[in-house]
Every structure is written in structure tokens, then in C-alpha cells.
Design an enzyme around this catalytic site. Structure first.
Site, PDB file in Angstrom:
ATOM      1  N   ASP A 260      -8.533  -5.290   8.141  1.00  0.00           N
ATOM      2  CA  ASP A 260      -9.646  -5.127   7.189  1.00  0.00           C
ATOM      3  C   ASP A 260      -9.226  -5.774   5.872  1.00  0.00           C
ATOM      4  O   ASP A 260      -9.449  -5.235   4.790  1.00  0.00           O
ATOM      5  CB  ASP A 260      -9.945  -3.633   6.992  1.00  0.00           C
ATOM      6  N   ASP A 277      -4.325   0.208   2.397  1.00  0.00           N
ATOM      7  CA  ASP A 277      -5.483   0.551   3.226  1.00  0.00           C
ATOM      8  C   ASP A 277      -5.294   0.048   4.667  1.00  0.00           C
ATOM      9  O   ASP A 277      -6.014  -0.827   5.136  1.00  0.00           O
ATOM     10  CB  ASP A 277      -6.752  -0.040   2.595  1.00  0.00           C
TER      11      ASP A 277
HETATM   12  N1  LIG Z   1      -0.681   3.442  -3.635  1.00  0.00           N
HETATM   13  C1  LIG Z   1      -1.631   3.164  -4.512  1.00  0.00           C
HETATM   14  N2  LIG Z   1      -1.326   2.885  -5.786  1.00  0.00           N
HETATM   15  C2  LIG Z   1      -2.300   2.590  -6.672  1.00  0.00           C
HETATM   16  N3  LIG Z   1      -3.621   2.578  -6.388  1.00  0.00           N
HETATM   17  C3  LIG Z   1      -3.983   2.843  -5.119  1.00  0.00           C
HETATM   18  C4  LIG Z   1      -3.012   3.152  -4.127  1.00  0.00           C
HETATM   19  N4  LIG Z   1      -3.666   3.385  -2.966  1.00  0.00           N
HETATM   20  C5  LIG Z   1      -4.970   3.226  -3.231  1.00  0.00           C
HETATM   21  N5  LIG Z   1      -5.183   2.911  -4.517  1.00  0.00           N
HETATM   22  C6  LIG Z   1      -6.475   2.680  -5.169  1.00  0.00           C
HETATM   23  O1  LIG Z   1      -7.476   3.352  -4.440  1.00  0.00           O
HETATM   24  C7  LIG Z   1      -8.409   2.425  -3.899  1.00  0.00           C
HETATM   25  C8  LIG Z   1      -8.841   2.885  -2.517  1.00  0.00           C
HETATM   26  O2  LIG Z   1      -7.741   2.878  -1.639  1.00  0.00           O
HETATM   27  P1  LIG Z   1      -7.915   2.444  -0.125  1.00  0.00           P
HETATM   28  O3  LIG Z   1      -8.456   1.059  -0.072  1.00  0.00           O
HETATM   29  O4  LIG Z   1      -6.655   2.715   0.572  1.00  0.00           O
HETATM   30  O5  LIG Z   1      -8.995   3.511   0.335  1.00  0.00           O
HETATM   31  P2  LIG Z   1     -10.403   3.381   1.059  1.00  0.00           P
HETATM   32  O6  LIG Z   1     -11.083   4.685   0.898  1.00  0.00           O
HETATM   33  O7  LIG Z   1     -10.189   2.910   2.411  1.00  0.00           O
HETATM   34  O8  LIG Z   1     -11.150   2.341   0.213  1.00  0.00           O
HETATM   35  P3  LIG Z   1     -12.272   1.324   0.656  1.00  0.00           P
HETATM   36  O9  LIG Z   1     -13.183   2.013   1.604  1.00  0.00           O
HETATM   37  O10 LIG Z   1     -12.877   0.971  -0.664  1.00  0.00           O
HETATM   38  O11 LIG Z   1     -11.511   0.176   1.277  1.00  0.00           O
HETATM   39  C9  LIG Z   1      -7.691   1.096  -3.900  1.00  0.00           C
HETATM   40  O12 LIG Z   1      -8.588   0.003  -4.003  1.00  0.00           O
HETATM   41  C10 LIG Z   1      -6.809   1.200  -5.113  1.00  0.00           C
HETATM   42  O13 LIG Z   1      -7.507   0.843  -6.277  1.00  0.00           O
HETATM   43 MG   LIG Z   2      -9.791  -0.069   0.789  1.00  0.00          MG
END
Ligand SMILES: Nc1ncnc2c1ncn2[C@@H]1O[C@H](COP(=O)(O)OP(=O)(O)OP(=O)(O)O)[C@@H](O)[C@H]1O
Ligand SMILES: [Mg+2]
Length: 331
Positions: A260, A277
Site C-alpha cells: 500500500d 503502515d
Molecule cells: N511511528 C510513527 N512516528 C510518527 N508518526 C507516525 C508513526 N506512525 C504513524 N504516524 C503518523 O500517523 C499517520 C497514520 O499512520 P498509518 O499510516 O500507519 O495509519 P493508517 O490508519 O493506516 O493511516 P491511513 O489509513 O491514512 O494510511 C501517519 O501518516 C503518520 O503521520
Molecule cells: Mg497510512
């Protein structure tokens, strides 16, 4: 790899470490049984009977053994470090592993359809030991199904039919299992990639539907930006591209692709492109659609860099694809 078999192990035998400060009730009862003789009333006609006062004291001891000590001011829970799967070794120095630490919620980094990411601080009271963690909490709402559709699960083995049925029927139990399954998969992916030296946040622990990982931030504690939010130019853009293709080659060498990948799932942390992610990580060999996912990941990021002005000679998608297919041993 991140199949239900692994999940099954976790489900069957959770590794709950015991918090030493909270003795089990049976320990207290055990101790009470071996109290010295002064617990007996010398006036009593029946030797061996407890005094009223001693009975009350023991009741109070038992009562207090059943509750955790009060949390430090501002904290929301005791550290959950002992409650689930823990991250790979060697563990980074900054990580707080003391069970005496407490977690404080500092805010929400992002709410999403599938998961919310919160910022927490894990600190040992009355010391300067503390660290910031990103807590990704998978949701088990019915209204959304993972956009990471069934295609991702092809090639993964699933064995426990009761759990499979519950998930298929979307019972509350089944929905929670689905959410937990994604947390298990993301934790496994992060652990594997971190151990292989890939640029991912350190996976601290996973318990239930919650995954804790290193919070990628600057010195002031500001979250690392997503690549999508940046407008790098010239050499910087080319440098980020080189870093990213190096990482894609590392993943391909492990037989993997993100699944993804986009400029939203890449963070730029102190000049380093970090991948996040990862619950849907794809085994390009076992998954019948593996090459399709690989090609899509490559196309997504090439398109982004091209749109930002990176010359075509860098973003030759066909050449990159051929390199990655070879790295995966599929050519
Ligand atoms: N380890 C981390 N350190 C800093 N920021 C983080 C971290 N993990 C996630 N984030 C922030 O949180 C956001 C969402 O994380 P992630 O993409 O893993 O989740 P998601 O719910 O699957 O999001 P999406 O559906 O938007 O892809 C990231 O875009 C980032 O800005
Ligand atoms: Mg994400």
C-alpha cells in the site's frame, strides 16, 4: 508468513508477565496460612482461632492486593510492556522497559478508518527515564472493512475454523479478531524489517489491537512529516528517491513489497525515508498477485516523484521493476 498460525499461538498462550507490585490473591492467602503464632488469641478456648483484629487485618491485606497502586499524576495506565509481544533484540537504549513505568496519553496523531494513531509518553515516575511512543490502535467497527482486501490474504495460511467463521460472520468477537490480526501482521512485518535493517520505526510491543512503536520526531517532539507533505527539489528529491529504491530492493530481497505504498506511508525523519503502515505487507512469491502489488507500489511512488519534477531517467519504472523482480529471485 504473517499467517493465522502465528496469530493462533498468540491467541492460545498470551505471555502475560506479572507486575511484581501486584501480588496475586492466592499469594497473600498462602502467606496468611503461615502467619506466626502471634496471630492466635491466647485467651481463646479453641487454640488456633484468629482474633477479630487479625481477621480484619488479613481482609484488608487481601483487598489491597487486588488493586493496582494509584497511578502517578497525569498518567493513564501502568506500562503495558509485560502484557504482550515485545520487539526484537537488541532493543534500543532509549526504550523504557521498566514495569514501574506509566503511560500518559499526549494526544491523537491521526484518526483513520482502520486505526487511530496516538502519541503516548512512557516514563518511570520520579526519574528522568522516559520515551515517546506512537500507539496505533486498530478499530473493530463494522462500518468499514479493510480496503486491504482479501487479495492480501491469499497465500497466507489460516487454520482455526472457529475464528475464521467468527471473522466471516462479523460477530463482535470476529471483528475484534480481524482488528487484532492486522495488529499482529503489522507488528510481525515491522519486527522482520527492523531486524533486516530496513528503515522502519522500532516496533516496541503489541498487545490485543494496539501496536506501540518508536515515535519518529524531531528534537522538539514534532512528528516526522509524510513525504506527501514535502516539496523537496533537485538533489534532495533525487536523494530521497535513491533511498526509497534502496529500501524497495532490500524488501524485494526478502521477497516482500509494502502493498500500500504511497507518499502518505513514507515519513521523512532526519533526512531518512522511513516506511510505515505495513499490516498488509505482501509476500511477492507466495501471493499469487504478488507481482501486481509490487508493480503498483513501484508505479505509485514513481508517479509521485515524477510529478514533483524528478527526471524520467531516474524514475524508469520498467527498469526498477526488473531490478526488484530479480532481487526477489523471480526473474
Ligand atoms: N511511528 C510513527 N512516528 C510518527 N508518526 C507516525 C508513526 N506512525 C504513524 N504516524 C503518523 O500517523 C499517520 C497514520 O499512520 P498509518 O499510516 O500507519 O495509519 P493508517 O490508519 O493506516 O493511516 P491511513 O489509513 O491514512 O494510511 C501517519 O501518516 C503518520 O503521520
Ligand atoms: Mg497510512
Amino acid at each position: 508468513m504473517h499467517d493465522f498460525e502465528q496469530y493462533e499461538d498468540d491467541f492460545e498462550s498470551p505471555r502475560h508477565a506479572k507486575r511484581p507490585r501486584k501480588p496475586r490473591k492466592s499469594d497473600t492467602e498462602q502467606a496468611a496460612r503461615f502467619e506466626p503464632v502471634d496471630v492466635f488469641d491466647p485467651q481463646s478456648s479453641r487454640a488456633g482461632r484468629l482474633t477479630e483484629a487479625e481477621r480484619a487485618r488479613l481482609a484488608a491485606v487481601r483487598e489491597s492486593a487486588l488493586v493496582d497502586p494509584p497511578l502517578p499524576p497525569g498518567a493513564d495506565r501502568w506500562s503495558t510492556w509485560g502484557d504482550g509481544e515485545q520487539g526484537p533484540k537488541p532493543r534500543p537504549d532509549w526504550l523504557v522497559t521498566e514495569l514501574a513505568a506509566a503511560d500518559s496519553e499526549l494526544g491523537v496523531l491521526k484518526t483513520g478508518k482502520e486505526a487511530d494513531v496516538h502519541l503516548i509518553e512512557r516514563a518511570v515516575p520520579d526519574t528522568d527515564r522516559g520515551c515517546l511512543l506512537a500507539a496505533k490502535r486498530y478499530r473493530s467497527n463494522e462500518h468499514r472493512m479493510f480496503h486491504r482486501d482479501a487479495g492480501y490474504l491469499e497465500g497466507r495460511r489460516m487454520r482455526r475454523s472457529r475464528e475464521m467463521r467468527a471473522m466471516a460472520n462479523r460477530t463482535a468477537f470476529g471483528r475484534n479478531l480481524i482488528a487484532e490480526q492486522w495488529a499482529v501482521a503489522e507488528f510481525a512485518a515491522l519486527s522482520r524489517l527492523w531486524a533486516a535493517g530496513a528503515p522502519v520505526p522500532y516496533p516496541v510491543q503489541r498487545s490485543g489491537t494496539e501496536l506501540l512503536m518508536e515515535f519518529l520526531c524531531d528534537e522538539e517532539g514534532t512528528a516526522a512529516p509524510r513525504l506527501a507533505e514535502l516539496r523537496p527539489g533537485g538533489d534532495e528529491l533525487a536523494d530521497l528517491w535513491h533511498q526509497l529504491t534502496g529500501t524497495l530492493a532490500l524488501l524485494a530481497g526478502l521477497g516482500l513489497t509494502h502493498g500500500d505504498l504511497s507518499a502518505y506511508n513514507l515519513l521523512v525523519h532526519q533526512g531518512q525515508v522511513m516506511i510505515i503502515d505495513l499490516p498488509q505487507i505482501v509476500d511477492v512469491i507466495a501471493n499469487p498477485r504478488g507481482l501486481e502489488f509490487l508493480a503498483r507500489d513501484v508505479a505509485n511512488v514513481s508517479d509521485w516523484f515524477r510529478a514533483r519534477g524528478l527526471p524520467d531517467r531516474f524514475t524508469d519504472t520498467a527498469a526498477l521493476m526488473a531490478e526488484l523482480v530479480a532481487a526477489a529471485g523471480l526473474d
